[in-house]
Design a protein around this motif. Structure first.
Motif, PDB file in Angstrom:
ATOM      1  N   ALA A 107      -3.505  -4.327   0.305  1.00  0.00           N
ATOM      2  CA  ALA A 107      -2.958  -3.783  -0.935  1.00  0.00           C
ATOM      3  C   ALA A 107      -1.811  -2.822  -0.616  1.00  0.00           C
ATOM      4  CB  ALA A 107      -4.050  -3.038  -1.705  1.00  0.00           C
ATOM      5  N   SER A 108      -0.801  -2.829  -1.458  1.00  0.00           N
ATOM      6  CA  SER A 108       0.279  -1.848  -1.327  1.00  0.00           C
ATOM      7  C   SER A 108      -0.297  -0.468  -1.663  1.00  0.00           C
ATOM      8  CB  SER A 108       1.406  -2.182  -2.308  1.00  0.00           C
ATOM      9  OG  SER A 108       0.956  -1.967  -3.646  1.00  0.00           O
ATOM     10  N   ALA A 109       0.441   0.577  -1.360  1.00  0.00           N
ATOM     11  CA  ALA A 109      -0.018   1.938  -1.666  1.00  0.00           C
ATOM     12  C   ALA A 109      -0.297   2.085  -3.165  1.00  0.00           C
ATOM     13  CB  ALA A 109       1.012   2.962  -1.206  1.00  0.00           C
ATOM     14  N   GLU A 110       0.559   1.513  -3.983  1.00  0.00           N
ATOM     15  CA  GLU A 110       0.378   1.592  -5.436  1.00  0.00           C
ATOM     16  C   GLU A 110      -0.879   0.834  -5.871  1.00  0.00           C
ATOM     17  OE1 GLU A 110       2.708  -0.040  -9.343  1.00  0.00           O
ATOM     18  OE2 GLU A 110       3.935   0.811  -7.730  1.00  0.00           O
ATOM     19  N   GLU A 111      -1.064  -0.367  -5.329  1.00  0.00           N
ATOM     20  CA  GLU A 111      -2.262  -1.147  -5.653  1.00  0.00           C
ATOM     21  C   GLU A 111      -3.520  -0.422  -5.183  1.00  0.00           C
ATOM     22  OE1 GLU A 111      -1.091  -5.828  -5.423  1.00  0.00           O
ATOM     23  OE2 GLU A 111      -0.955  -4.673  -3.537  1.00  0.00           O
ATOM     24  N   LYS A 112      -3.449   0.167  -4.000  1.00  0.00           N
ATOM     25  CA  LYS A 112      -4.618   0.863  -3.466  1.00  0.00           C
ATOM     26  C   LYS A 112      -5.002   2.036  -4.363  1.00  0.00           C
ATOM     27  CE  LYS A 112      -6.528   3.308   0.477  1.00  0.00           C
ATOM     28  NZ  LYS A 112      -6.309   3.892   1.794  1.00  0.00           N
ATOM     29  N   ARG A 113      -4.019   2.784  -4.838  1.00  0.00           N
ATOM     30  CA  ARG A 113      -4.309   3.908  -5.741  1.00  0.00           C
ATOM     31  C   ARG A 113      -5.067   3.425  -6.980  1.00  0.00           C
ATOM     32  NH1 ARG A 113       0.539   5.738  -3.985  1.00  0.00           N
ATOM     33  NH2 ARG A 113       1.729   4.772  -5.671  1.00  0.00           N
ATOM     34  N   ALA A 114      -4.682   2.272  -7.498  1.00  0.00           N
ATOM     35  CA  ALA A 114      -5.325   1.737  -8.702  1.00  0.00           C
ATOM     36  C   ALA A 114      -6.695   1.121  -8.408  1.00  0.00           C
ATOM     37  CB  ALA A 114      -4.414   0.703  -9.359  1.00  0.00           C
ATOM     38  N   ALA A 131     -12.113  10.539   3.987  1.00  0.00           N
ATOM     39  CA  ALA A 131     -11.938  11.971   4.236  1.00  0.00           C
ATOM     40  C   ALA A 131     -12.125  12.329   5.710  1.00  0.00           C
ATOM     41  CB  ALA A 131     -12.908  12.772   3.376  1.00  0.00           C
ATOM     42  N   LYS A 132     -12.965  11.561   6.427  1.00  0.00           N
ATOM     43  CA  LYS A 132     -13.265  11.938   7.816  1.00  0.00           C
ATOM     44  C   LYS A 132     -12.325  11.317   8.847  1.00  0.00           C
ATOM     45  CE  LYS A 132     -16.832   8.794   9.568  1.00  0.00           C
ATOM     46  NZ  LYS A 132     -18.210   8.668   9.989  1.00  0.00           N
ATOM     47  N   THR A 133     -11.404  10.461   8.431  1.00  0.00           N
ATOM     48  CA  THR A 133     -10.504   9.836   9.396  1.00  0.00           C
ATOM     49  C   THR A 133      -9.047  10.088   9.023  1.00  0.00           C
ATOM     50  OG1 THR A 133      -9.925   7.781  10.542  1.00  0.00           O
ATOM     51  CG2 THR A 133     -10.487   7.568   8.221  1.00  0.00           C
ATOM     52  N   ALA A 134      -8.207  10.196  10.040  1.00  0.00           N
ATOM     53  CA  ALA A 134      -6.768  10.336   9.798  1.00  0.00           C
ATOM     54  C   ALA A 134      -6.147   8.980   9.450  1.00  0.00           C
ATOM     55  CB  ALA A 134      -6.094  10.918  11.046  1.00  0.00           C
ATOM     56  N   ARG A 135      -6.870   7.904   9.739  1.00  0.00           N
ATOM     57  CA  ARG A 135      -6.388   6.549   9.465  1.00  0.00           C
ATOM     58  C   ARG A 135      -6.384   6.288   7.967  1.00  0.00           C
ATOM     59  NH1 ARG A 135      -9.414   1.577   8.987  1.00  0.00           N
ATOM     60  NH2 ARG A 135     -11.339   2.668   9.468  1.00  0.00           N
ATOM     61  N   ASP A 136      -5.320   5.680   7.483  1.00  0.00           N
ATOM     62  CA  ASP A 136      -5.300   5.248   6.095  1.00  0.00           C
ATOM     63  C   ASP A 136      -6.129   3.969   6.019  1.00  0.00           C
ATOM     64  OD1 ASP A 136      -4.600   5.109   3.376  1.00  0.00           O
ATOM     65  OD2 ASP A 136      -2.953   3.739   3.831  1.00  0.00           O
ATOM     66  N   ILE A 137      -7.296   4.053   5.410  1.00  0.00           N
ATOM     67  CA  ILE A 137      -8.196   2.903   5.355  1.00  0.00           C
ATOM     68  C   ILE A 137      -7.616   1.856   4.410  1.00  0.00           C
ATOM     69  CG2 ILE A 137     -10.482   2.102   4.651  1.00  0.00           C
ATOM     70  CD1 ILE A 137     -11.610   4.781   5.600  1.00  0.00           C
ATOM     71  N   PRO A 138      -7.386   0.648   4.924  1.00  0.00           N
ATOM     72  CA  PRO A 138      -6.805  -0.400   4.084  1.00  0.00           C
ATOM     73  C   PRO A 138      -7.778  -0.944   3.040  1.00  0.00           C
ATOM     74  CG  PRO A 138      -6.486  -0.878   6.425  1.00  0.00           C
ATOM     75  CD  PRO A 138      -7.497   0.226   6.324  1.00  0.00           C
ATOM     76  N   LEU A 139      -7.225  -1.281   1.905  1.00  0.00           N
ATOM     77  CA  LEU A 139      -7.945  -2.027   0.884  1.00  0.00           C
ATOM     78  C   LEU A 139      -7.363  -3.433   0.919  1.00  0.00           C
ATOM     79  CD1 LEU A 139      -9.106  -0.845  -2.540  1.00  0.00           C
ATOM     80  CD2 LEU A 139      -7.952  -3.037  -2.372  1.00  0.00           C
ATOM     81  N   VAL A 140      -8.224  -4.431   0.992  1.00  0.00           N
ATOM     82  CA  VAL A 140      -7.801  -5.823   1.132  1.00  0.00           C
ATOM     83  C   VAL A 140      -8.055  -6.567  -0.166  1.00  0.00           C
ATOM     84  CG1 VAL A 140      -8.250  -7.987   2.372  1.00  0.00           C
ATOM     85  CG2 VAL A 140      -8.222  -5.808   3.615  1.00  0.00           C
ATOM     86  N   ILE A 141      -7.088  -7.374  -0.555  1.00  0.00           N
ATOM     87  CA  ILE A 141      -7.205  -8.213  -1.743  1.00  0.00           C
ATOM     88  C   ILE A 141      -7.332  -9.663  -1.286  1.00  0.00           C
ATOM     89  CG2 ILE A 141      -6.034  -9.009  -3.839  1.00  0.00           C
ATOM     90  CD1 ILE A 141      -4.564  -6.263  -3.836  1.00  0.00           C
TER      91      ILE A 141
END
Length: 146
Positions: A107-114, A131-141
């Motif tokens: 998901a794009s950053a915008e899609e992930k926010r939604a 919250a516990k990781t510095a990694r931006d956890i991906p959301l997959v579609i």
């Protein structure tokens, strides 16, 4: 997807492998709900081995699309299934008894926010993982293949 001769390797994690076996052996009648959460089976092609890999994952829905979170329990690195689908987005999915081919994308950053709230409602622990990781956890579609 049925009638395949190519071997599918299940997750090497013991409890996940047991869940996958139950799901497969019951053709999705058992295992779709795991501790009250909906789960699907995802088959990816290993990015290094080229072998088919299967795992069970919690999912959410956005219309006809299935959503996954590549949390890896909040670990610093992405899960192998996510790395595999970024290398080859053609995946196979089983939701209950239904099996279908799909295309996976991050998901794009915008899609992930939604869409993140959809997944946090299904499994609230995703918020603490992020919250516990510095990694931006991906959301997959996952979108059904045409």
């Amino acid at each position: 997807m049925d009638g395949r001769t190519e071997e599918i390797l299940d997750s090497p994690t013991g409890w996940v492998a047991a869940h996958v076996r139950t799901y497969v052996e019951s053709d999705g009648a058992k295992g779709h709900l795991y501790h009250g959460m909906p789960t699907l089976l995802l088959i990816t092609r290993g990015r290094r081995s080229g072998k088919l890999r299967r795992t069970a994952l919690i999912y959410g829905r956005d219309g006809d699309r299935h959503l996954l979170v590549a949390s890896n329990g909040g670990s610093p690195g992405h899960p192998a299934w996510y790395l595999n689908l970024t290398a080859d987005p053609a995946v196979e999915v089983q939701v209950g008894p239904e099996k279908f081919a799909a295309r996976a994308r991050t998901a794009s950053a915008e899609e992930k926010r939604a869409l993140w709230p959809v997944m946090a409602e299904v499994f609230p622990t995703y918020d603490s993982y992020q919250a516990k990781t510095a990694r931006d956890i991906p959301l997959v579609i996952l979108e059904r293949a045409e």
